[in-house]
Design a protein around this motif. Structure first.
Motif, PDB file in Angstrom:
ATOM      1  N   ARG A   1      10.409   5.010  15.300  1.00  0.00           N
ATOM      2  CA  ARG A   1       9.867   4.231  14.191  1.00  0.00           C
ATOM      3  C   ARG A   1       8.365   4.519  14.062  1.00  0.00           C
ATOM      4  NH1 ARG A   1       7.997  -1.515  12.939  1.00  0.00           N
ATOM      5  NH2 ARG A   1       6.987  -1.345  14.967  1.00  0.00           N
ATOM      6  N   PRO A   2       7.922   5.040  12.920  1.00  0.00           N
ATOM      7  CA  PRO A   2       6.528   5.488  12.808  1.00  0.00           C
ATOM      8  C   PRO A   2       5.508   4.403  13.163  1.00  0.00           C
ATOM      9  CG  PRO A   2       7.786   6.172  10.895  1.00  0.00           C
ATOM     10  CD  PRO A   2       8.699   5.305  11.691  1.00  0.00           C
ATOM     11  N   ALA A   3       5.784   3.152  12.814  1.00  0.00           N
ATOM     12  CA  ALA A   3       4.783   2.101  13.054  1.00  0.00           C
ATOM     13  C   ALA A   3       4.570   1.841  14.540  1.00  0.00           C
ATOM     14  CB  ALA A   3       5.182   0.815  12.333  1.00  0.00           C
ATOM     15  N   ASP A   4       5.496   2.330  15.386  1.00  0.00           N
ATOM     16  CA  ASP A   4       5.301   2.159  16.835  1.00  0.00           C
ATOM     17  C   ASP A   4       4.060   2.895  17.327  1.00  0.00           C
ATOM     18  OD1 ASP A   4       7.438   0.496  17.176  1.00  0.00           O
ATOM     19  OD2 ASP A   4       8.848   2.097  17.715  1.00  0.00           O
ATOM     20  N   LEU A   5       3.604   3.850  16.547  1.00  0.00           N
ATOM     21  CA  LEU A   5       2.402   4.611  16.928  1.00  0.00           C
ATOM     22  C   LEU A   5       1.105   3.863  16.631  1.00  0.00           C
ATOM     23  CD1 LEU A   5       2.900   8.296  15.712  1.00  0.00           C
ATOM     24  CD2 LEU A   5       2.563   7.515  18.057  1.00  0.00           C
ATOM     25  N   LEU A   6       1.194   2.838  15.798  1.00  0.00           N
ATOM     26  CA  LEU A   6      -0.035   2.237  15.270  1.00  0.00           C
ATOM     27  C   LEU A   6      -0.556   1.119  16.162  1.00  0.00           C
ATOM     28  CD1 LEU A   6       1.108   2.025  11.529  1.00  0.00           C
ATOM     29  CD2 LEU A   6      -0.268   3.819  12.609  1.00  0.00           C
ATOM     30  N   GLU A   7      -1.846   1.138  16.386  1.00  0.00           N
ATOM     31  CA  GLU A   7      -2.505   0.078  17.151  1.00  0.00           C
ATOM     32  C   GLU A   7      -2.663  -1.152  16.255  1.00  0.00           C
ATOM     33  OE1 GLU A   7      -3.447   0.182  20.293  1.00  0.00           O
ATOM     34  OE2 GLU A   7      -2.787   2.271  20.538  1.00  0.00           O
ATOM     35  N   PRO A   8      -2.649  -2.342  16.846  1.00  0.00           N
ATOM     36  CA  PRO A   8      -2.889  -3.543  16.032  1.00  0.00           C
ATOM     37  C   PRO A   8      -4.184  -3.411  15.231  1.00  0.00           C
ATOM     38  CG  PRO A   8      -2.302  -4.152  18.289  1.00  0.00           C
ATOM     39  CD  PRO A   8      -2.437  -2.653  18.263  1.00  0.00           C
ATOM     40  N   GLY A   9      -4.222  -4.005  14.045  1.00  0.00           N
ATOM     41  CA  GLY A   9      -5.372  -3.761  13.160  1.00  0.00           C
ATOM     42  C   GLY A   9      -6.158  -4.993  12.745  1.00  0.00           C
ATOM     43  N   ILE A  10      -5.656  -6.171  13.033  1.00  0.00           N
ATOM     44  CA  ILE A  10      -6.286  -7.366  12.457  1.00  0.00           C
ATOM     45  C   ILE A  10      -7.670  -7.637  13.025  1.00  0.00           C
ATOM     46  CG2 ILE A  10      -6.143  -9.885  12.358  1.00  0.00           C
ATOM     47  CD1 ILE A  10      -3.171  -9.551  11.855  1.00  0.00           C
ATOM     48  N   GLU A  11      -7.806  -7.527  14.346  1.00  0.00           N
ATOM     49  CA  GLU A  11      -9.094  -7.921  14.943  1.00  0.00           C
ATOM     50  C   GLU A  11     -10.231  -7.037  14.450  1.00  0.00           C
ATOM     51  OE1 GLU A  11      -9.684 -10.804  16.016  1.00  0.00           O
ATOM     52  OE2 GLU A  11      -7.526 -11.148  15.823  1.00  0.00           O
ATOM     53  N   GLN A  12      -9.952  -5.725  14.354  1.00  0.00           N
ATOM     54  CA  GLN A  12     -10.986  -4.824  13.855  1.00  0.00           C
ATOM     55  C   GLN A  12     -11.349  -5.164  12.404  1.00  0.00           C
ATOM     56  OE1 GLN A  12     -12.737  -2.634  15.747  1.00  0.00           O
ATOM     57  NE2 GLN A  12     -14.023  -2.523  13.901  1.00  0.00           N
TER      58      GLN A  12
ATOM     59  N   GLY B   1       0.822  -1.200   0.000  1.00  0.00           N
ATOM     60  CA  GLY B   1       0.000   0.000   0.000  1.00  0.00           C
ATOM     61  C   GLY B   1       0.859   1.254   0.000  1.00  0.00           C
ATOM     62  N   TYR B   2       0.254   2.344   0.491  1.00  0.00           N
ATOM     63  CA  TYR B   2       0.906   3.643   0.369  1.00  0.00           C
ATOM     64  C   TYR B   2       1.127   4.328   1.701  1.00  0.00           C
ATOM     65  CZ  TYR B   2      -0.779   2.472  -4.238  1.00  0.00           C
ATOM     66  OH  TYR B   2      -1.037   1.794  -5.390  1.00  0.00           O
ATOM     67  N   LYS B   3       0.915   3.583   2.800  1.00  0.00           N
ATOM     68  CA  LYS B   3       1.164   4.147   4.125  1.00  0.00           C
ATOM     69  C   LYS B   3       1.619   3.023   5.037  1.00  0.00           C
ATOM     70  CE  LYS B   3      -3.423   3.226   5.836  1.00  0.00           C
ATOM     71  NZ  LYS B   3      -4.448   3.535   6.762  1.00  0.00           N
ATOM     72  N   HIS B   4       2.006   3.368   6.259  1.00  0.00           N
ATOM     73  CA  HIS B   4       2.445   2.321   7.177  1.00  0.00           C
ATOM     74  C   HIS B   4       1.265   1.547   7.735  1.00  0.00           C
ATOM     75  CE1 HIS B   4       6.500   3.515   6.995  1.00  0.00           C
ATOM     76  NE2 HIS B   4       6.345   4.675   7.584  1.00  0.00           N
ATOM     77  N   TYR B   5       1.445   0.264   7.890  1.00  0.00           N
ATOM     78  CA  TYR B   5       0.437  -0.583   8.524  1.00  0.00           C
ATOM     79  C   TYR B   5       0.994  -1.120   9.835  1.00  0.00           C
ATOM     80  CZ  TYR B   5      -1.834  -0.093   4.082  1.00  0.00           C
ATOM     81  OH  TYR B   5      -2.433   0.447   2.983  1.00  0.00           O
ATOM     82  N   PRO B   6       0.091  -1.451  10.769  1.00  0.00           N
ATOM     83  CA  PRO B   6       0.548  -1.947  12.067  1.00  0.00           C
ATOM     84  C   PRO B   6       1.331  -3.259  11.929  1.00  0.00           C
ATOM     85  CG  PRO B   6      -1.838  -1.527  12.075  1.00  0.00           C
ATOM     86  CD  PRO B   6      -1.371  -1.358  10.674  1.00  0.00           C
TER      87      PRO B   6
ATOM     88  N   GLU C   1       3.103  -8.657   9.825  1.00  0.00           N
ATOM     89  CA  GLU C   1       3.530 -10.044  10.097  1.00  0.00           C
ATOM     90  C   GLU C   1       2.632 -11.049   9.392  1.00  0.00           C
ATOM     91  OE1 GLU C   1       3.548 -10.274  14.348  1.00  0.00           O
ATOM     92  OE2 GLU C   1       5.458  -9.188  14.479  1.00  0.00           O
ATOM     93  N   LEU C   2       1.330 -10.845   9.505  1.00  0.00           N
ATOM     94  CA  LEU C   2       0.401 -11.796   8.884  1.00  0.00           C
ATOM     95  C   LEU C   2       0.515 -11.735   7.359  1.00  0.00           C
ATOM     96  CD1 LEU C   2      -1.813 -13.912   9.455  1.00  0.00           C
ATOM     97  CD2 LEU C   2      -3.505 -12.081   9.236  1.00  0.00           C
ATOM     98  N   PHE C   3       0.741 -10.539   6.844  1.00  0.00           N
ATOM     99  CA  PHE C   3       0.864 -10.404   5.393  1.00  0.00           C
ATOM    100  C   PHE C   3       2.039 -11.239   4.872  1.00  0.00           C
ATOM    101  CE2 PHE C   3       2.274  -8.688   1.401  1.00  0.00           C
ATOM    102  CZ  PHE C   3       1.091  -8.482   0.716  1.00  0.00           C
ATOM    103  N   VAL C   4       3.172 -11.118   5.545  1.00  0.00           N
ATOM    104  CA  VAL C   4       4.357 -11.863   5.107  1.00  0.00           C
ATOM    105  C   VAL C   4       4.114 -13.366   5.252  1.00  0.00           C
ATOM    106  CG1 VAL C   4       6.764 -12.354   5.662  1.00  0.00           C
ATOM    107  CG2 VAL C   4       5.973  -9.980   5.561  1.00  0.00           C
ATOM    108  N   LYS C   5       3.525 -13.756   6.353  1.00  0.00           N
ATOM    109  CA  LYS C   5       3.270 -15.179   6.597  1.00  0.00           C
ATOM    110  C   LYS C   5       2.373 -15.753   5.503  1.00  0.00           C
ATOM    111  CE  LYS C   5       1.732 -18.151  10.404  1.00  0.00           C
ATOM    112  NZ  LYS C   5       0.327 -18.555  10.239  1.00  0.00           N
ATOM    113  N   LYS C   6       1.309 -15.035   5.177  1.00  0.00           N
ATOM    114  CA  LYS C   6       0.368 -15.524   4.166  1.00  0.00           C
ATOM    115  C   LYS C   6       0.985 -15.506   2.769  1.00  0.00           C
ATOM    116  CE  LYS C   6      -3.037 -16.807   6.592  1.00  0.00           C
ATOM    117  NZ  LYS C   6      -3.408 -18.247   6.547  1.00  0.00           N
ATOM    118  N   SER C   7       1.868 -14.537   2.530  1.00  0.00           N
ATOM    119  CA  SER C   7       2.545 -14.490   1.231  1.00  0.00           C
ATOM    120  C   SER C   7       3.403 -15.738   1.042  1.00  0.00           C
ATOM    121  CB  SER C   7       3.418 -13.242   1.111  1.00  0.00           C
ATOM    122  OG  SER C   7       2.650 -12.080   1.318  1.00  0.00           O
ATOM    123  N   VAL C   8       4.091 -16.130   2.104  1.00  0.00           N
ATOM    124  CA  VAL C   8       4.917 -17.341   2.018  1.00  0.00           C
ATOM    125  C   VAL C   8       4.020 -18.562   1.842  1.00  0.00           C
ATOM    126  CG1 VAL C   8       6.530 -18.838   3.258  1.00  0.00           C
ATOM    127  CG2 VAL C   8       6.802 -16.353   3.378  1.00  0.00           C
ATOM    128  N   GLU C   9       2.988 -18.645   2.638  1.00  0.00           N
ATOM    129  CA  GLU C   9       2.072 -19.796   2.562  1.00  0.00           C
ATOM    130  C   GLU C   9       1.500 -19.973   1.163  1.00  0.00           C
ATOM    131  OE1 GLU C   9       0.098 -19.672   6.838  1.00  0.00           O
ATOM    132  OE2 GLU C   9      -1.373 -20.047   5.252  1.00  0.00           O
TER     133      GLU C   9
END
Ligand code: CO
Length: 468
Positions: A399-410, A90-95, A100-108
């Motif tokens: 590190r900018p991503a340190d500001l971001l709340e986890p996003g998967i559950e939502q 994408g075009y911005k930082h993600y939590p 982590e899940l994106f990379v895991k699923k890409s490998v899978e």
């Protein structure tokens, strides 16, 4: 001793991203897969970059299904993707949990090699995805986004190469997205990376300025391990140098790629026909753009300027905008111009010119950038400009991503009614506005199909329904 050079084929990702606005459909890729596999490339770059977005946005294709189909037809070939560090595809930082899940699923689903870059060359933005890919035992290619500025000496790139090695990279990519790397710089940079970083080096150039195949040859002489090429019918212009050209140029030397020119020409013939299907998106041509040498901006940026200015009836301002780009870039600390920094700098340059007063207006992305939300630029930011745009608002230096709340559950909750697989959560978390209608439509189509089967029942000779 043979110093055989490997070739990564980019046709199915960067080739059509650069020349056909990323519009190539999977149905035009699969029929040639067997031949592509037969060539014996070092790897095939097939996924990531802009392809994820355009699959859902324009092609009504599930990007994850695309990857699965590739994995099914490419039985041996190593599949490679382009990952924008914490920006993923994408075009911005993600939590971090999404990364982590994106990379895991890409490998899978089939990715072997992750090329990971950050638009500002800020290693903190690559940290999490590198770590995640290492955890999945994938090959990590740490990336230097090449650019030219008073703050980008070969020393800086070698320094970043060392950091990427310490972070766990298995190889280093020099990514020259604008075609700015001259043959002599390519030689110097590759030689020093090989000597001082000690990892395999891969070179990714765009042909835009016309220098790329010369840069490749010098890089080969300096010991580069792999070069990125596209098949000739989707090469050059803003794409990569042509595979066949490099194969022929290196033939009967100690660097011989060993690839079969006959087979390559069959593939070229195939894509020559396919390219005709995408005429409406095929604007770039295969020529050389000397503006790139003059203004040091990627080809894609130039075409964006044309369309933005045309919309405003201000094409006569093009020259002013092109002159404004280097000034904005300097104010912003000389970021390399690649997604998303190229859009951030480019749109501000347009605003500065059209408004008539510099930084009187600024996009939200520019404000975020000046607050440090994209990371640390290579050079200091012009404080006067910063003050004019964001006033006394706080600037972050972590590190900018340190500001971001986890996003998967939502995201999981939001798409629960349409979710078929875990990967859908990622599609939605990364591109909510694009993924939601896509997933809704998919569900609607499925219900319709199921309904029809229920009404008609399986026809003679069809034991069950096979979705196509
Ligand atoms: Co590229």
């Amino acid at each position: 001793m043979s110093k055989k050079v490997g070739i990564t084929d980019t046709t199915l990702r960067d080739g059509h991203q650069s020349l056909l606005a990323t519009r190539m459909k999977i149905e035009h890729m699969l029929p040639i897969a067997e031949k592509l596999e037969e060539v014996g490339y070092h790897s095939l770059e097939v996924w990531g970059g802009a392809t994820f977005d355009t699959c859902m946005r324009f092609l009504n294709e599930d990007p994850w299904e695309r990857l699965r189909k590739f994995r099914k037809v490419f039985k041996k070939a190593k599949l490679q993707m382009l990952l924008r560090g914490q920006n993923l595809v994408g075009y911005k930082h993600y939590p971090d949990d999404i990364a982590e899940l994106f990379v895991k699923k890409s490998v899978e689903n089939g990715i072997d090699i992750f090329r990971i870059f950050d638009a500002l060359n800020d290693p903190r933005n690559m940290e999490k995805t590198i770590e995640a890919a290492k955890k999945e035992n994938a090959h990590v290619q740490g990336t230097l986004s090449y650019t030219i500025s008073p703050f980008h000496e070969v020393n800086n790139f070698v320094g970043l190469g060392k950091i990427l090695k310490e972070m766990g990279s298995d190889s280093i990519c020099v990514k020259d997205m604008a075609g700015l790397l001259s043959p002599s710089k390519a030689y110097e940079l590759v030689k020093r990376l090989k000597e001082e970083v000690g990892l395999p080096v891969q070179l990714h150039c765009h042909y835009t300025s016309g220098m790329a195949s010369m840069a490749y040859l010098k890089a080969v002489e300096a010991g580069v391990d792999v070069i990125d090429c596209a098949i000739s019918s989707l090469a050059m212009g803003t794409s990569q140098p042509a595979t066949e050209t490099m194969v022929a140029a290196l033939r009967d030397t100690e660097y011989d790629t060993g690839l079969d020119l006959g087979l390559l020409s069959e593939i070229a013939e195939y894509f020559k026909e396919i390219r005709k299907e995408y005429k409406e998106f095929d604007m770039a041509g295969n020529g050389v753009d000397t503006n790139v040498l003059r203004y040091q901006i990627p080809g894609g940026m130039l075409s964006n300027f044309y369309s933005q200015l045309a919309q405003q009836n201000a094409l006569d301002k093009l020259k002013d905008v092109l002159d404004e780009v280097p000034r904005v870039r300097e104010d912003f600390g000389f970021p390399p111009l690649v997604t998303p920094s190229s859009q951030i700098v480019g749109s501000q340059a347009v605003l500065n010119v059209l408004v008539g007063e510099r930084y009187k207006m600024a996009t939200n992305e520019v404000k975020a950038y000046l607050k440090g939300a994209y990371g640390r630029p290579p050079a200091p930011i012009n404080e006067e400009v910063r003050k004019k745009v964001i006033g006394d608002e706080e600037v972050i230096d972590f590190r900018p991503a340190d500001l971001l709340e986890p996003g998967i559950e939502q995201a999981r909750k939001d798409i629960a009614p349409y979710m078929e697989k875990e990967e859908d959560i990622l599609s939605y978390a990364i591109f909510p506005n694009v993924a939601k209608p896509f997933l809704e439509k998919r569900m609607a189509e499925k219900i319709k199909v199921d309904f029809n089967i229920a009404m008609e029942g399986p026809r003679n000779g069809e034991s069950s329904y096979h979705p196509v």
